[in-house]
Design a protein around this motif. Structure first.
Motif, PDB file in Angstrom:
ATOM      1  N   ASP A   1     -15.376 -12.102 -11.348  1.00  0.00           N
ATOM      2  CA  ASP A   1     -15.400 -13.160 -12.357  1.00  0.00           C
ATOM      3  C   ASP A   1     -14.280 -14.141 -12.051  1.00  0.00           C
ATOM      4  O   ASP A   1     -13.105 -13.755 -11.992  1.00  0.00           O
ATOM      5  CB  ASP A   1     -15.210 -12.540 -13.747  1.00  0.00           C
ATOM      6  N   SER A   2     -14.598 -15.396 -11.849  1.00  0.00           N
ATOM      7  CA  SER A   2     -13.587 -16.400 -11.495  1.00  0.00           C
ATOM      8  C   SER A   2     -12.622 -16.696 -12.644  1.00  0.00           C
ATOM      9  O   SER A   2     -11.602 -17.343 -12.441  1.00  0.00           O
ATOM     10  CB  SER A   2     -14.257 -17.690 -11.015  1.00  0.00           C
ATOM     11  N   CYS A   3     -12.920 -16.200 -13.837  1.00  0.00           N
ATOM     12  CA  CYS A   3     -12.020 -16.392 -14.979  1.00  0.00           C
ATOM     13  C   CYS A   3     -10.875 -15.379 -14.970  1.00  0.00           C
ATOM     14  O   CYS A   3      -9.929 -15.502 -15.740  1.00  0.00           O
ATOM     15  CB  CYS A   3     -12.786 -16.267 -16.297  1.00  0.00           C
ATOM     16  N   VAL A   4     -10.964 -14.365 -14.116  1.00  0.00           N
ATOM     17  CA  VAL A   4      -9.928 -13.329 -14.027  1.00  0.00           C
ATOM     18  C   VAL A   4      -9.111 -13.588 -12.768  1.00  0.00           C
ATOM     19  O   VAL A   4      -9.668 -13.837 -11.700  1.00  0.00           O
ATOM     20  CB  VAL A   4     -10.572 -11.924 -13.986  1.00  0.00           C
ATOM     21  N   ASN A   5      -7.772 -13.533 -12.892  1.00  0.00           N
ATOM     22  CA  ASN A   5      -6.939 -13.850 -11.723  1.00  0.00           C
ATOM     23  C   ASN A   5      -6.731 -12.649 -10.802  1.00  0.00           C
ATOM     24  O   ASN A   5      -7.006 -11.503 -11.160  1.00  0.00           O
ATOM     25  CB  ASN A   5      -5.591 -14.450 -12.156  1.00  0.00           C
ATOM     26  N   GLU A   6      -6.202 -12.934  -9.626  1.00  0.00           N
ATOM     27  CA  GLU A   6      -6.017 -11.913  -8.595  1.00  0.00           C
ATOM     28  C   GLU A   6      -5.094 -10.789  -9.053  1.00  0.00           C
ATOM     29  O   GLU A   6      -5.348  -9.617  -8.775  1.00  0.00           O
ATOM     30  CB  GLU A   6      -5.449 -12.555  -7.327  1.00  0.00           C
ATOM     31  N   GLU A   7      -4.025 -11.104  -9.766  1.00  0.00           N
ATOM     32  CA  GLU A   7      -3.087 -10.078 -10.221  1.00  0.00           C
ATOM     33  C   GLU A   7      -3.743  -9.079 -11.172  1.00  0.00           C
ATOM     34  O   GLU A   7      -3.440  -7.883 -11.140  1.00  0.00           O
ATOM     35  CB  GLU A   7      -1.855 -10.714 -10.867  1.00  0.00           C
ATOM     36  N   THR A   8      -4.646  -9.549 -12.009  1.00  0.00           N
ATOM     37  CA  THR A   8      -5.352  -8.663 -12.926  1.00  0.00           C
ATOM     38  C   THR A   8      -6.229  -7.689 -12.151  1.00  0.00           C
ATOM     39  O   THR A   8      -6.255  -6.483 -12.442  1.00  0.00           O
ATOM     40  CB  THR A   8      -6.191  -9.465 -13.933  1.00  0.00           C
ATOM     41  N   TYR A   9      -6.934  -8.187 -11.140  1.00  0.00           N
ATOM     42  CA  TYR A   9      -7.752  -7.309 -10.301  1.00  0.00           C
ATOM     43  C   TYR A   9      -6.868  -6.303  -9.570  1.00  0.00           C
ATOM     44  O   TYR A   9      -7.157  -5.114  -9.519  1.00  0.00           O
ATOM     45  CB  TYR A   9      -8.575  -8.109  -9.296  1.00  0.00           C
ATOM     46  N   ARG A  10      -5.771  -6.784  -8.992  1.00  0.00           N
ATOM     47  CA  ARG A  10      -4.860  -5.905  -8.246  1.00  0.00           C
ATOM     48  C   ARG A  10      -4.329  -4.792  -9.165  1.00  0.00           C
ATOM     49  O   ARG A  10      -4.324  -3.623  -8.793  1.00  0.00           O
ATOM     50  CB  ARG A  10      -3.707  -6.724  -7.668  1.00  0.00           C
ATOM     51  N   SER A  11      -3.926  -5.148 -10.367  1.00  0.00           N
ATOM     52  CA  SER A  11      -3.411  -4.157 -11.330  1.00  0.00           C
ATOM     53  C   SER A  11      -4.465  -3.113 -11.682  1.00  0.00           C
ATOM     54  O   SER A  11      -4.153  -1.931 -11.840  1.00  0.00           O
ATOM     55  CB  SER A  11      -2.933  -4.852 -12.602  1.00  0.00           C
ATOM     56  N   ALA A  12      -5.703  -3.553 -11.800  1.00  0.00           N
ATOM     57  CA  ALA A  12      -6.783  -2.621 -12.135  1.00  0.00           C
ATOM     58  C   ALA A  12      -6.942  -1.562 -11.042  1.00  0.00           C
ATOM     59  O   ALA A  12      -7.142  -0.376 -11.332  1.00  0.00           O
ATOM     60  CB  ALA A  12      -8.086  -3.380 -12.330  1.00  0.00           C
ATOM     61  N   PHE A  13      -6.816  -1.953  -9.786  1.00  0.00           N
ATOM     62  CA  PHE A  13      -6.980  -1.003  -8.684  1.00  0.00           C
ATOM     63  C   PHE A  13      -5.729  -0.170  -8.448  1.00  0.00           C
ATOM     64  O   PHE A  13      -5.824   0.980  -8.038  1.00  0.00           O
ATOM     65  CB  PHE A  13      -7.406  -1.732  -7.408  1.00  0.00           C
ATOM     66  N   GLU A  14      -4.555  -0.721  -8.723  1.00  0.00           N
ATOM     67  CA  GLU A  14      -3.310   0.028  -8.524  1.00  0.00           C
ATOM     68  C   GLU A  14      -3.231   1.264  -9.415  1.00  0.00           C
ATOM     69  O   GLU A  14      -2.496   2.190  -9.115  1.00  0.00           O
ATOM     70  CB  GLU A  14      -2.103  -0.878  -8.779  1.00  0.00           C
ATOM     71  N   GLN A  15      -3.994   1.290 -10.477  1.00  0.00           N
ATOM     72  CA  GLN A  15      -4.011   2.461 -11.355  1.00  0.00           C
ATOM     73  C   GLN A  15      -4.535   3.704 -10.631  1.00  0.00           C
ATOM     74  O   GLN A  15      -4.299   4.829 -11.068  1.00  0.00           O
ATOM     75  CB  GLN A  15      -4.902   2.200 -12.575  1.00  0.00           C
ATOM     76  N   TYR A  16      -5.257   3.504  -9.538  1.00  0.00           N
ATOM     77  CA  TYR A  16      -5.878   4.613  -8.813  1.00  0.00           C
ATOM     78  C   TYR A  16      -5.065   5.070  -7.606  1.00  0.00           C
ATOM     79  O   TYR A  16      -5.441   6.026  -6.939  1.00  0.00           O
ATOM     80  CB  TYR A  16      -7.295   4.234  -8.397  1.00  0.00           C
ATOM     81  N   GLY A  17      -3.974   4.372  -7.317  1.00  0.00           N
ATOM     82  CA  GLY A  17      -3.133   4.789  -6.198  1.00  0.00           C
ATOM     83  C   GLY A  17      -2.519   3.609  -5.488  1.00  0.00           C
ATOM     84  O   GLY A  17      -2.827   2.444  -5.777  1.00  0.00           O
ATOM     85  N   GLU A  18      -1.644   3.917  -4.545  1.00  0.00           N
ATOM     86  CA  GLU A  18      -0.913   2.879  -3.819  1.00  0.00           C
ATOM     87  C   GLU A  18      -1.844   2.093  -2.900  1.00  0.00           C
ATOM     88  O   GLU A  18      -2.648   2.663  -2.170  1.00  0.00           O
ATOM     89  CB  GLU A  18       0.212   3.513  -3.009  1.00  0.00           C
ATOM     90  N   LEU A  19      -1.705   0.766  -2.954  1.00  0.00           N
ATOM     91  CA  LEU A  19      -2.505  -0.132  -2.117  1.00  0.00           C
ATOM     92  C   LEU A  19      -1.706  -0.534  -0.883  1.00  0.00           C
ATOM     93  O   LEU A  19      -0.481  -0.477  -0.878  1.00  0.00           O
ATOM     94  CB  LEU A  19      -2.880  -1.388  -2.894  1.00  0.00           C
ATOM     95  N   VAL A  20      -2.410  -0.972   0.146  1.00  0.00           N
ATOM     96  CA  VAL A  20      -1.778  -1.563   1.326  1.00  0.00           C
ATOM     97  C   VAL A  20      -1.755  -3.069   1.059  1.00  0.00           C
ATOM     98  O   VAL A  20      -2.789  -3.735   1.150  1.00  0.00           O
ATOM     99  CB  VAL A  20      -2.568  -1.239   2.618  1.00  0.00           C
ATOM    100  N   PRO A  21      -0.594  -3.614   0.683  1.00  0.00           N
ATOM    101  CA  PRO A  21      -0.523  -5.008   0.221  1.00  0.00           C
ATOM    102  C   PRO A  21      -1.064  -6.040   1.209  1.00  0.00           C
ATOM    103  O   PRO A  21      -1.789  -6.952   0.811  1.00  0.00           O
ATOM    104  CB  PRO A  21       0.968  -5.246  -0.025  1.00  0.00           C
ATOM    105  N   ASP A  22      -0.736  -5.892   2.485  1.00  0.00           N
ATOM    106  CA  ASP A  22      -1.166  -6.890   3.479  1.00  0.00           C
ATOM    107  C   ASP A  22      -2.662  -6.853   3.759  1.00  0.00           C
ATOM    108  O   ASP A  22      -3.195  -7.769   4.374  1.00  0.00           O
ATOM    109  CB  ASP A  22      -0.421  -6.686   4.800  1.00  0.00           C
ATOM    110  N   GLU A  23      -3.349  -5.790   3.322  1.00  0.00           N
ATOM    111  CA  GLU A  23      -4.776  -5.660   3.602  1.00  0.00           C
ATOM    112  C   GLU A  23      -5.612  -5.620   2.328  1.00  0.00           C
ATOM    113  O   GLU A  23      -6.780  -5.252   2.360  1.00  0.00           O
ATOM    114  CB  GLU A  23      -5.019  -4.417   4.452  1.00  0.00           C
ATOM    115  N   THR A  24      -4.985  -5.998   1.212  1.00  0.00           N
ATOM    116  CA  THR A  24      -5.693  -6.073  -0.062  1.00  0.00           C
ATOM    117  C   THR A  24      -5.670  -7.527  -0.516  1.00  0.00           C
ATOM    118  O   THR A  24      -4.604  -8.141  -0.591  1.00  0.00           O
ATOM    119  CB  THR A  24      -5.006  -5.192  -1.129  1.00  0.00           C
ATOM    120  N   TYR A  25      -6.854  -8.082  -0.763  1.00  0.00           N
ATOM    121  CA  TYR A  25      -6.906  -9.478  -1.208  1.00  0.00           C
ATOM    122  C   TYR A  25      -8.159  -9.701  -2.042  1.00  0.00           C
ATOM    123  O   TYR A  25      -9.127  -8.956  -1.965  1.00  0.00           O
ATOM    124  CB  TYR A  25      -6.873 -10.439  -0.023  1.00  0.00           C
ATOM    125  N   PHE A  26      -8.086 -10.745  -2.841  1.00  0.00           N
ATOM    126  CA  PHE A  26      -9.204 -11.119  -3.703  1.00  0.00           C
ATOM    127  C   PHE A  26      -9.452 -12.613  -3.533  1.00  0.00           C
ATOM    128  O   PHE A  26      -8.553 -13.418  -3.740  1.00  0.00           O
ATOM    129  CB  PHE A  26      -8.891 -10.802  -5.173  1.00  0.00           C
TER     130      PHE A  26
END
Length: 110
Positions: free
Chosen positions: A60-85
């Protein structure tokens, strides 16, 4: 044994995979061979990792990248350089450090 090769030149890429009959055999081989030298090269032995990257579509273009990132971080550590929206384009790629976390996110968010 599966030695990985360049698709064009067929040259050895310097790594491969070995499947053992049992986990015990794999552990013994890892202990015996890690750090040993073979044909002038030091062996680095590790466990194969399955895909830890999830494709996320229909963002949804109404939701920003940080919100998406936070939603996935709840499940474990992300690789920052290879995670993008690419919110404007409606998709993203989420790479977790472990397969278990990627699988859990996939099951719970699907």
């Amino acid at each position: 044994i599966d030695i990985k090769r360049d698709r064009v030149t067929n040259n050895n890429l310097g790594y491969g995979f070995v499947q053992f009959s049992s986990r015990e055999e794999a552990i013994a081989a890892k202990k015996a061979l890690h750090g040993k030298e073979l044909c002038g090269r030091r062996l680095r032995i590790g466990w194969a990792q399955r895909n830890t990257t999830l494709f996320v579509g229909d963002l949804d273009s109404c939701v920003n990248e940080e919100t998406y990132r936070s939603a996935f971080e709840q499940y474990g550590e992300l690789v920052p350089d290879e995670t993008y929206f690419k919110v404007i384009k409606g998709f993203g790629m989420v790479k977790f450090k472990t397969r278990e976390n990627a699988e859990r996110a996939k099951m719970e968010l699907h």
